[in-house]
Design a protein around this motif. Structure first.
Motif, PDB file in Angstrom:
ATOM      1  N   ASP A   1     -10.408  -2.435  -2.858  1.00  0.00           N
ATOM      2  CA  ASP A   1     -10.207  -1.872  -1.433  1.00  0.00           C
ATOM      3  C   ASP A   1      -9.193  -0.733  -1.834  1.00  0.00           C
ATOM      4  O   ASP A   1      -9.301   0.291  -1.238  1.00  0.00           O
ATOM      5  CB  ASP A   1      -9.804  -2.839  -0.530  1.00  0.00           C
ATOM      6  CG  ASP A   1     -10.784  -3.849  -0.228  1.00  0.00           C
ATOM      7  OD1 ASP A   1     -11.784  -3.385   0.506  1.00  0.00           O
ATOM      8  OD2 ASP A   1     -10.852  -5.017  -0.883  1.00  0.00           O
ATOM      9  N   GLY A   2      -8.076  -1.021  -2.520  1.00  0.00           N
ATOM     10  CA  GLY A   2      -6.861  -0.094  -2.519  1.00  0.00           C
ATOM     11  C   GLY A   2      -7.491   1.144  -3.457  1.00  0.00           C
ATOM     12  O   GLY A   2      -7.084   2.091  -2.799  1.00  0.00           O
TER      13      GLY A   2
ATOM     14  N   LYS B   1       0.964  -1.269  -0.069  1.00  0.00           N
ATOM     15  CA  LYS B   1      -0.098  -0.077   0.069  1.00  0.00           C
ATOM     16  C   LYS B   1       0.858   1.190   0.172  1.00  0.00           C
ATOM     17  O   LYS B   1       2.044   1.201   0.282  1.00  0.00           O
ATOM     18  CB  LYS B   1      -0.695   0.007   1.178  1.00  0.00           C
ATOM     19  CG  LYS B   1      -0.262  -0.148   2.618  1.00  0.00           C
ATOM     20  CD  LYS B   1       0.639   0.929   2.971  1.00  0.00           C
ATOM     21  CE  LYS B   1       1.505   0.661   4.148  1.00  0.00           C
ATOM     22  NZ  LYS B   1       2.463   1.706   4.363  1.00  0.00           N
TER      23      LYS B   1
ATOM     24  N   ALA C   1      -9.649   3.271  -0.814  1.00  0.00           N
ATOM     25  CA  ALA C   1      -8.692   3.877  -0.029  1.00  0.00           C
ATOM     26  C   ALA C   1      -7.997   5.037  -0.235  1.00  0.00           C
ATOM     27  O   ALA C   1      -7.888   6.112   0.055  1.00  0.00           O
ATOM     28  CB  ALA C   1      -7.911   3.061   0.672  1.00  0.00           C
TER      29      ALA C   1
ATOM     30  N   HIS D   1      -3.534   2.690   6.314  1.00  0.00           N
ATOM     31  CA  HIS D   1      -3.982   1.621   7.158  1.00  0.00           C
ATOM     32  C   HIS D   1      -5.237   1.533   7.974  1.00  0.00           C
ATOM     33  O   HIS D   1      -6.048   0.821   7.992  1.00  0.00           O
ATOM     34  CB  HIS D   1      -2.704   1.050   8.029  1.00  0.00           C
ATOM     35  CG  HIS D   1      -1.699   0.395   7.548  1.00  0.00           C
ATOM     36  ND1 HIS D   1      -1.808  -0.796   7.126  1.00  0.00           N
ATOM     37  CD2 HIS D   1      -0.230   0.825   7.195  1.00  0.00           C
ATOM     38  CE1 HIS D   1      -0.624  -1.407   6.489  1.00  0.00           C
ATOM     39  NE2 HIS D   1       0.380  -0.308   6.812  1.00  0.00           N
TER      40      HIS D   1
ATOM     41  N   TYR E   1      -7.829  -8.468   0.773  1.00  0.00           N
ATOM     42  CA  TYR E   1      -8.584  -6.997   0.219  1.00  0.00           C
ATOM     43  C   TYR E   1      -7.746  -6.545  -1.055  1.00  0.00           C
ATOM     44  O   TYR E   1      -6.565  -6.625  -1.071  1.00  0.00           O
ATOM     45  CB  TYR E   1      -7.973  -6.090   1.372  1.00  0.00           C
ATOM     46  CG  TYR E   1      -8.709  -6.385   2.767  1.00  0.00           C
ATOM     47  CD1 TYR E   1      -9.956  -6.289   2.884  1.00  0.00           C
ATOM     48  CD2 TYR E   1      -8.035  -7.127   3.785  1.00  0.00           C
ATOM     49  CE1 TYR E   1     -10.748  -6.765   3.876  1.00  0.00           C
ATOM     50  CE2 TYR E   1      -8.661  -7.367   4.882  1.00  0.00           C
ATOM     51  CZ  TYR E   1     -10.023  -7.416   5.004  1.00  0.00           C
ATOM     52  OH  TYR E   1     -10.702  -7.680   6.055  1.00  0.00           O
TER      53      TYR E   1
ATOM     54  N   PHE F   1      -2.884  -4.864   3.057  1.00  0.00           N
ATOM     55  CA  PHE F   1      -3.919  -4.260   4.186  1.00  0.00           C
ATOM     56  C   PHE F   1      -3.883  -5.381   5.326  1.00  0.00           C
ATOM     57  O   PHE F   1      -4.449  -6.502   5.217  1.00  0.00           O
ATOM     58  CB  PHE F   1      -5.128  -4.033   3.650  1.00  0.00           C
ATOM     59  CG  PHE F   1      -5.084  -2.672   3.011  1.00  0.00           C
ATOM     60  CD1 PHE F   1      -4.303  -1.531   3.328  1.00  0.00           C
ATOM     61  CD2 PHE F   1      -5.987  -2.742   1.884  1.00  0.00           C
ATOM     62  CE1 PHE F   1      -4.390  -0.326   2.441  1.00  0.00           C
ATOM     63  CE2 PHE F   1      -6.276  -1.459   1.061  1.00  0.00           C
ATOM     64  CZ  PHE F   1      -5.262  -0.484   1.339  1.00  0.00           C
TER      65      PHE F   1
ATOM     66  N   HIS G   1      -8.299   2.523   5.702  1.00  0.00           N
ATOM     67  CA  HIS G   1      -8.854   1.039   5.240  1.00  0.00           C
ATOM     68  C   HIS G   1      -9.336   0.382   6.217  1.00  0.00           C
ATOM     69  O   HIS G   1     -10.810  -0.184   6.084  1.00  0.00           O
ATOM     70  CB  HIS G   1      -7.763   0.418   4.574  1.00  0.00           C
ATOM     71  CG  HIS G   1      -8.240  -1.203   4.256  1.00  0.00           C
ATOM     72  ND1 HIS G   1      -8.082  -2.134   4.841  1.00  0.00           N
ATOM     73  CD2 HIS G   1      -9.006  -1.610   3.064  1.00  0.00           C
ATOM     74  CE1 HIS G   1      -8.575  -3.207   4.282  1.00  0.00           C
ATOM     75  NE2 HIS G   1      -9.075  -2.737   3.320  1.00  0.00           N
TER      76      HIS G   1
END
Length: 323
Positions: A306-307, A99, A310, A186, A302, A126, A189
């Motif tokens: 999800d990335g 990430k 975020a 972090h 994830y 994550f 998310h």
């Protein structure tokens, strides 16, 4: 069971950490590190001295041209994620990326689309939702231990940035470093996984006069879809102790996740007390979930979706009102 052939791009702290995880008993029978790549000849020489059986490269495309790779772990600085990930996806290789996903929302969106089109496993590293303290936090929230949630505070405080163990050439850069990107992601998310999507209402980021250095302060107002307020307060370079924490205020009490993994709870008007957390419930390491998903087994990963979501929050925080 077929051994998964894995390559690692980037031999910094996280790259070496992932290689160590892959060689532990739990995973060593499932995954094999076949090659590594790093731009530094010094890093490669140091790695080769203790891993003579693993091929080393300075060019990731040459590595991919030479080896049949099933899974590519990417641990290079954020601005290089896009090029490496897109090359892997073009070759239909499963990807496991550090990430933040990308160095911009546009890159993250393109990477997500390419990953979905490639039909491969695409995962982001994550780890917080797999931590036993966060799993216990979720349980307390589900049980309405503190009643209805009124407000969430997110506190990011660093006496020095980068921290002593975090010395590299990009971590202090405004382009791809700073504590919002490195640490805030972090928590952003995790909050989105536990409480739901976040919307940034306004954000004030203070940068030093040096135009290439990352932020020193951030204050932001955010909210969940149901209107629950989230207040972010971040600061670096001061006298005091590091604090990386989240405090959840409810109608009947408070839950605090202090310094990553110390969980506290209390009723209104009473002091917070430590919450017992069963460490055996840990779902870490994330790599085992990635491997299980590749093998079509039950797993919790994830992914680039999800990335991407975020990244939307991160960029809204960094670009809302800079000064």
């Amino acid at each position: 069971m077929t051994m998964i052939k894995m390559a690692v791009i980037g031999l910094g702290k996280m790259g070496l950490h992932m290689i160590h995880q892959a060689t532990q008993v739990e995973l060593s029978e499932k995954v094999e590190i076949v090659a590594v790549c790093d731009a530094s000849e010094e890093n490669l020489t140091s790695f080769a001295s203790s891993h003579p059986e693993t091929k080393t490269y300075t060019d990731f495309k040459q590595l991919l041209d030479t080896h049949a790779v099933d899974l590519l772990y990417i641990a290079v600085p954020p601005k290089y994620h896009y090029a490496v990930v897109m090359e892997a996806l073009k070759r239909k290789i499963h990807v496991f990326c550090e990430k933040p996903l990308a160095n911009s929302v546009e890159e993250a969106r393109a990477m997500l689309k390419a990953a979905e089109k490639a039909g491969v496993v695409h995962a982001i590293h994550f780890s917080m939702p797999h931590e036993p303290s966060v799993l216990k936090l979720q349980e307390l929230i589900r049980q309405e231990t503190i009643g209805e949630i009124r407000k969430i505070d997110l506190i990011l405080q660093f006496p020095q940035w980068p921290r002593a163990w975090q010395q590299n050439t990009w971590i202090t850069s405004r382009e791809q470093g700073g504590f919002i990107l490195e640490v805030g992601i972090h928590w952003i998310h995790m909050i989105q996984k536990v409480f739901g999507a976040i919307r940034v209402i306004n954000s004030q980021v203070q940068f030093p006069q040096n135009t290439v250095e990352c932020e020193h302060e951030v204050q932001a107002a955010m909210e969940l879809e149901d209107g629950t307020r989230i207040q972010l307060n971040g600061i670096a370079h001061f006298a005091g102790e590091e604090r990386v924490s989240m405090v959840v205020y409810g109608t009947e009490g408070t839950i605090a996740l202090e310094n990553w993994d110390q969980l506290w709870n209390g009723r209104i008007g009473e002091p917070l007390v430590p919450v017992e957390v069963n460490e055996s419930l840990s779902q870490l390491p994330v790599l085992k979930h990635v491997i299980a998903r590749i093998q079509s087994q039950p797993a919790q990963i994830y992914d680039f979706n999800d990335g991407y979501h975020a990244q939307l929050v991160l960029e809204a925080l960094r670009n809302s009102d800079q000064s």
